[in-house]
Motif scaffolding. Structure first.
Motif, PDB file in Angstrom:
ATOM      1  N   THR A  86      18.241  39.002  12.942  1.00 25.16           N
ATOM      2  CA  THR A  86      17.387  39.575  14.097  1.00 25.16           C
ATOM      3  C   THR A  86      16.773  38.763  15.065  1.00 25.16           C
ATOM      4  N   ALA A  87      16.944  37.244  14.944  1.00 21.07           N
ATOM      5  CA  ALA A  87      16.209  36.270  16.135  1.00 21.07           C
ATOM      6  C   ALA A  87      17.428  35.204  16.550  1.00 21.07           C
ATOM      7  N   LEU A  88      18.757  35.752  16.320  1.00 21.05           N
ATOM      8  CA  LEU A  88      19.839  35.012  16.828  1.00 21.05           C
ATOM      9  C   LEU A  88      19.938  35.519  18.126  1.00 21.05           C
ATOM     10  N   SER A  89      19.742  34.658  19.234  1.00 23.85           N
ATOM     11  CA  SER A  89      19.700  35.037  20.788  1.00 23.85           C
ATOM     12  C   SER A  89      21.277  34.840  21.293  1.00 23.85           C
ATOM     13  N   PHE A  90      21.919  33.965  20.541  1.00 23.71           N
ATOM     14  CA  PHE A  90      23.276  33.880  21.369  1.00 23.71           C
ATOM     15  C   PHE A  90      24.450  33.548  20.144  1.00 23.71           C
ATOM     16  N   CYS A  91      25.447  34.314  20.365  1.00 26.15           N
ATOM     17  CA  CYS A  91      26.684  33.707  19.467  1.00 26.15           C
ATOM     18  C   CYS A  91      27.828  33.697  20.279  1.00 26.15           C
ATOM     19  N   ASP A  92      28.637  32.668  20.371  1.00 27.01           N
ATOM     20  CA  ASP A  92      29.932  32.802  21.104  1.00 27.01           C
ATOM     21  C   ASP A  92      31.237  32.824  19.899  1.00 27.01           C
ATOM     22  N   SER A  93      32.439  32.474  20.568  1.00 20.41           N
ATOM     23  CA  SER A  93      33.487  32.576  19.759  1.00 20.41           C
ATOM     24  C   SER A  93      33.413  31.549  18.633  1.00 20.41           C
ATOM     25  N   ARG A  94      33.066  30.215  18.972  1.00 27.84           N
ATOM     26  CA  ARG A  94      32.819  29.309  18.021  1.00 27.84           C
ATOM     27  C   ARG A  94      31.869  29.558  16.778  1.00 27.84           C
TER      28      ARG A  94
END
Length: 131
Positions: free
Chosen positions: A56-64
């Motif tokens: 819920t508090a994960l603001s960013f996630c990219d391909s890595r």
């Protein structure tokens, strides 16, 4: 247990012999990759076969970050375990959908819903008891 590096924090919320619930806060990208894999790997080494990630508090996630999630899923499946996501926001949900990973990493509305996917005997007390 709470660990932070750069813009990523991982906090243990609850655990039992088979399962641990972790809150992942901030940004899961190249700068947090080693922390993420090391922390979750240590949980698996400690005997936890199921990991529930409160995102819920994960603001960013990219391909890595996505590769990290998929790597942990792969590791847990080989140990007859599961990686369960809870509370994924729009960005993570979109990333999973756009990459065709939503069926590999299904997201549940809450941690309680994710834990309901596991046998009762393999779930920690939720919500955690207050000291």
């Amino acid at each position: 247990m709470s660990t932070q590096i750069h813009r990523l924090t991982i906090t243990e919320l609850a655990s039992c012999d088979d399962c641990v619930v972790l809150r992942v806060t901030g940004e899961l990208d190249q700068t947090g990759e080693a922390l993420f894999l090391g922390t979750l790997g240590a949980c698996v080494d400690a005997g936890h076969r199921h990991l529930v990630l409160d995102t819920t508090a994960l603001s960013f996630c990219d391909s890595r970050g996505l590769n990290c999630l998929l790597a942990m899923r792969w590791l847990l499946e080989r140990r007859d375990g599961r990686l369960l996501l809870a509370g994924a926001g729009r960005r993570l949900t979109d990333l999973l959908a756009q990459t065709g990973s939503a069926h590999l990493l299904p997201s549940h509305r809450t941690v309680g819903h994710a834990l309901a996917e596991l046998p009762q005997a393999q779930r920690p007390v939720w919500p955690p008891l207050q000291d």
